[in-house]
Design a protein around this motif. Structure first.
Motif, PDB file in Angstrom:
ATOM      1  N   ASP A   1      61.521  36.193  32.960  1.00 12.07           N
ATOM      2  CA  ASP A   1      62.423  35.589  31.948  1.00 12.07           C
ATOM      3  C   ASP A   1      63.454  36.448  31.784  1.00 12.07           C
ATOM      4  O   ASP A   1      64.258  36.278  30.678  1.00 12.07           O
ATOM      5  CB  ASP A   1      61.704  35.263  30.669  1.00 12.07           C
ATOM      6  N   GLN A   2      63.957  37.494  32.300  1.00 14.10           N
ATOM      7  CA  GLN A   2      64.957  38.416  32.067  1.00 14.10           C
ATOM      8  C   GLN A   2      66.290  37.836  32.629  1.00 14.10           C
ATOM      9  O   GLN A   2      67.259  38.166  32.294  1.00 14.10           O
ATOM     10  CB  GLN A   2      64.817  39.999  32.660  1.00 14.10           C
ATOM     11  N   PHE A   3      66.025  36.947  33.605  1.00 13.40           N
ATOM     12  CA  PHE A   3      67.274  36.383  34.109  1.00 13.40           C
ATOM     13  C   PHE A   3      67.857  34.968  33.351  1.00 13.40           C
ATOM     14  O   PHE A   3      67.134  34.482  32.536  1.00 13.40           O
ATOM     15  CB  PHE A   3      66.807  35.727  35.604  1.00 13.40           C
ATOM     16  N   GLU A   4      69.387  34.896  33.415  1.00 11.99           N
ATOM     17  CA  GLU A   4      69.736  33.704  32.552  1.00 11.99           C
ATOM     18  C   GLU A   4      69.172  32.594  32.726  1.00 11.99           C
ATOM     19  O   GLU A   4      68.847  31.742  31.817  1.00 11.99           O
ATOM     20  CB  GLU A   4      71.431  33.813  33.032  1.00 11.99           C
ATOM     21  N   SER A   5      69.020  32.083  34.087  1.00  9.55           N
ATOM     22  CA  SER A   5      68.371  30.757  34.243  1.00  9.55           C
ATOM     23  C   SER A   5      67.708  30.869  35.688  1.00  9.55           C
ATOM     24  O   SER A   5      68.192  31.487  36.527  1.00  9.55           O
ATOM     25  CB  SER A   5      69.511  29.665  34.576  1.00  9.55           C
ATOM     26  N   ILE A   6      66.541  30.354  35.613  1.00  3.79           N
ATOM     27  CA  ILE A   6      65.939  30.385  36.817  1.00  3.79           C
ATOM     28  C   ILE A   6      64.808  29.145  36.923  1.00  3.79           C
ATOM     29  O   ILE A   6      64.126  28.908  35.705  1.00  3.79           O
ATOM     30  CB  ILE A   6      65.096  31.527  37.235  1.00  3.79           C
TER      31      ILE A   6
ATOM     32  N   THR B   1      56.361  34.210  33.438  1.00  2.00           N
ATOM     33  CA  THR B   1      56.099  35.218  32.452  1.00  2.00           C
ATOM     34  C   THR B   1      55.459  36.539  33.126  1.00  2.00           C
ATOM     35  O   THR B   1      55.643  37.520  32.503  1.00  2.00           O
ATOM     36  CB  THR B   1      55.385  34.638  31.182  1.00  2.00           C
ATOM     37  N   SER B   2      54.409  36.282  34.198  1.00  2.14           N
ATOM     38  CA  SER B   2      53.871  37.346  34.599  1.00  2.14           C
ATOM     39  C   SER B   2      54.807  38.562  35.338  1.00  2.14           C
ATOM     40  O   SER B   2      55.876  38.178  35.925  1.00  2.14           O
ATOM     41  CB  SER B   2      52.919  36.925  35.761  1.00  2.14           C
ATOM     42  N   THR B   3      54.591  39.739  35.046  1.00  2.00           N
ATOM     43  CA  THR B   3      55.666  40.797  35.443  1.00  2.00           C
ATOM     44  C   THR B   3      55.155  41.160  37.097  1.00  2.00           C
ATOM     45  O   THR B   3      54.121  40.748  37.474  1.00  2.00           O
ATOM     46  CB  THR B   3      55.206  41.937  34.660  1.00  2.00           C
ATOM     47  N   TYR B   4      56.251  41.752  37.543  1.00  5.40           N
ATOM     48  CA  TYR B   4      56.067  42.610  38.847  1.00  5.40           C
ATOM     49  C   TYR B   4      56.821  43.677  38.753  1.00  5.40           C
ATOM     50  O   TYR B   4      57.173  44.160  37.990  1.00  5.40           O
ATOM     51  CB  TYR B   4      56.528  41.268  39.882  1.00  5.40           C
ATOM     52  N   VAL B   5      56.679  44.013  39.956  1.00  5.10           N
ATOM     53  CA  VAL B   5      57.507  45.649  40.168  1.00  5.10           C
ATOM     54  C   VAL B   5      58.529  45.523  41.141  1.00  5.10           C
ATOM     55  O   VAL B   5      58.430  44.966  42.253  1.00  5.10           O
ATOM     56  CB  VAL B   5      56.332  46.721  40.865  1.00  5.10           C
ATOM     57  N   LEU B   6      59.364  46.240  40.769  1.00  8.15           N
ATOM     58  CA  LEU B   6      60.666  46.472  41.532  1.00  8.15           C
ATOM     59  C   LEU B   6      60.942  47.906  41.863  1.00  8.15           C
ATOM     60  O   LEU B   6      61.298  48.725  41.014  1.00  8.15           O
ATOM     61  CB  LEU B   6      61.976  45.694  40.939  1.00  8.15           C
ATOM     62  N   ALA B   7      60.793  48.421  43.151  1.00  2.71           N
ATOM     63  CA  ALA B   7      61.015  49.682  43.316  1.00  2.71           C
ATOM     64  C   ALA B   7      62.197  49.811  44.337  1.00  2.71           C
ATOM     65  O   ALA B   7      62.220  49.204  45.237  1.00  2.71           O
ATOM     66  CB  ALA B   7      59.705  50.379  44.046  1.00  2.71           C
TER      67      ALA B   7
END
Length: 619
Positions: A472-477, A488-494
């Motif tokens: 939900d951090q993106f403007e539109s998806i 809503t479920s989070t994930y990891v960006l490395a």
């Protein structure tokens, strides 16, 4: 005559009354209601312990826990004097209060781990209060029970460390035996086969088992509690030794006799044999330390060095005097407890009817609340019992329709550790977008969250940063998915770097074996994140098998933020598609719905079904 008779009778009555006078004023027998007090506390923790122990049994690492519980119960039974006592001192009462708070907190956040910690605290408080003819306190008996408290994140970190140590030491031993081999990460390459030092062989099973045996030895032989860290360190070293023996024997037999000891019952038998050898060394260490740290005779005059040495020695005062305490020592201890303010306060409570009713109501309310939470929670289904079994067998074209900017150019399925770096079973989708190479990898099964950043660091990639991201951090998806948690479920960006020109980006997340999306834990505060963002939506039941999905991106230059955002949107869509397929495979169905975050439509949101390759084209 009558006067003499009456005086004699009076004197006789006094003689009969005098022996009973101390029993009336200083009766050492505790109130019988204290057994119900301790029983009520344990009943309050029982409902949450049911899913906790079921989850532990599903993890081979902790399957020794029934023996730990049985050993503590047996030692306490054969050593105590048959009476239950109130908590000894204000510190013990504070520990009991803390245990109740942990049970309530575990019920609220649906995390049974807190109930296991509360159980250990309650047992420690009860055993500290109990005593017997040979012991002034039974506190040392609680040590084996401490090993049933899982280490949450620390056990996974211990796996990685033991893998590296076991592989290195096994390679040194194979060099000594003149067996040609090569080592790549945690893979030992022989002339005709590869040996992967997997988690099952890295020492994680025997290190906890040997820790339990070390604590059991301390409790059984009545060693000092302060020796527990030393025994624990020796148990860890012996666990490494046992697993080096296992890996080396497997490699030696495979190289010399072409017989596979890495599979089936021969592998299990070899593991038990190595564990027995390690336990034998643990017994030898106990005899050695007992010989070195024995008591020395007391001198006629007080010597502080002798007194300090005897205080730290492995033998207690009762053992030094012949192995049994005296009734006088126990009576003195009871009298000392009775004179304390905490004992008098507790005795007043246990005799108060209102306090009895209030405690029963409190324990019953906590028990009922936790029991309701367990009953209402959904137990995970479709769990597999083997570390090689497939939780979900994806179709080759599973993610094709969910991608917008990426093009799938190939699919490969690995089964039964064909590619040990990717786990027991993995599926790889090769994708292309301009000059960027992208891989989607679905690996399974894992016991809980698997930190993939560690895997790439062992491949000589330098980790630059690791962030927790949310869709939900993106403007539109917009994503078509059955699971509303897809956005809503989070994930990891490395972000990684290797050499001056190689840039790597890793996006990964976990999916439960029933299709639930697993929130990403923070690498620095995994425990608190696990508490507030549970591993799944099943409530108090832990998800044993987790399928890890990753998107690995390599590029000769840094990827600009807009392009990286579009790649993350591709990952979110692919994760939702795979989660829906796993959910359907588990026998659960939800109505498909279009999920979106409000805002203008992204430029890359164009249907790409005409570019998606079919399974026939892939084959």
């Amino acid at each position: 005559m009558s006067t003499t008779d009456s005086t004699g009778l009076y004197t006789s009555m006094l003689d009969q009354a005098e022996p009973s006078q101390p029993a009336t004023t200083a009766d050492p027998q505790p109130h019988p209601n204290w057994r119900w007090f301790w029983l009520g506390l344990f009943l309050a923790a029982t409902p949450l312990l049911v899913p906790y122990f079921i989850g532990m049994w599903g993890n081979p690492t902790y399957r020794y826990f029934p023996f730990a519980i049985a050993a503590v119960a047996w030692l306490a039974y054969i050593r105590f004097d048959g009476h239950f006592y109130p908590p000894r001192g204000w510190f013990s009462w504070a520990a009991v209060g803390l245990a109740l708070l942990l049970i309530v907190f575990g019920t609220v956040v649906q995390f049974p781990w807190f109930a296991a910690v509360a159980l250990a605290i309650l047992c420690a408080a009860m055993l500290y209060a109990m005593r017997g003819p040979d012991d002034e306190t039974l506190l040392v008996v609680v040590l084996p029970l401490l090993t049933i408290v899982q280490l949450v994140r620390a056990d996974a970190l211990l796996v990685l460390w033991l893998q590296n140590v076991t592989t290195w030491m096994s390679s040194v031993l194979l060099d000594t035996l003149a067996i040609p081999h090569a080592v790549t990460n945690n893979v030992i390459q022989l002339a005709d086969r590869e040996l992967f030092v997997a988690e099952a062989c890295s020492g994680i099973q025997s290190v906890f088992t040997l820790s339990f045996l070390a604590f059991l030895m301390i409790a059984w032989r009545r060693r000092r509690i302060w020796m527990a860290p030393l025994y624990l360190a020796i148990a860890c070293l012996l666990a490494i030794f046992a697993n080096v023996i296992r890996v080396t024997v497997v490699a030696l037999v495979a190289n010399s006799y072409q017989f596979d000891l890495a599979e089936g019952w021969p592998h299990q038998l070899l593991g038990y044999f190595a564990l027995a050898i390690a336990f034998g060394f643990l017994l030898s260490f106990d005899y050695l330390i007992a010989t070195l740290l024995h008591r020395v005779p007391e001198e006629s005059e007080f010597n502080p060095l002798v007194a300090g040495w005897n205080y730290l020695s492995l033998e207690s005062d009762e053992q030094a005097s012949g192995g049994r305490g005296t009734q006088r020592n126990v009576m003195d201890l009871l009298d000392r407890d009775r004179r304390s303010g905490a004992f008098r306060w507790a005795q007043g409570l246990v005799d108060n009817r209102i306090a009895q009713i209030g405690f029963a109501a409190l324990a019953g309310l906590i028990c009922l609340a936790s029991l309701t939470q367990v009953i209402r929670s959904r137990k995970p289904a479709n769990l597999v019992q083997s570390d090689k079994a497939l939780v979900f067998d994806p179709a080759p074209d599973l993610i094709n329709d969910s991608l917008n900017v990426l093009t799938v150019v190939g699919h490969k399925a690995n089964r039964g550790y064909e590619d040990p770096r990717l786990g027991a079973n993995s599926d790889i989708w090769e994708c292309q977008w301009d000059d960027v190479t992208v891989q989607f990898v679905l690996s399974q099964p894992h016991q809980g969250w698997h930190e993939l950043c560690n895997c790439y660091e062992r491949l000589d990639w330098t980790l630059l940063d690791r962030d927790i991201q949310a869709p939900d951090q993106f403007e539109s998806i917009e994503v078509v998915a059955n699971n509303p948690d897809a956005l809503t479920s989070t994930y990891v960006l490395a972000r990684f770097k290797r050499g001056p020109t190689q840039h790597g980006y890793l996006v990964f997340a976990g999916i439960g074996s029933d299709g639930t999306l697993v929130d990403a834990p923070d690498s620095l505060s995994a425990f608190t994140h696990r508490v507030w963002n549970r591993i799944d939506s099943t409530g108090v039941w832990d998800q044993n098998e987790v399928i890890m999905l990753q998107m690995w991106i390599t590029s000769a230059t840094k990827i600009n933020p807009r392009k990286l955002q579009e790649l993350q949107e591709e990952f979110i869509a692919a994760r939702a598609r795979i989660a829906d397929a796993i959910l359907e495979n588990a026998g659960r169905t939800l109505p498909a719905q279009a999920l979106r975050v409000d805002g203008p439509a992204p430029a890359s949101a164009v249907a790409k079904s005409d570019r998606a390759m079919t399974a026939k084209e892939l084959n």
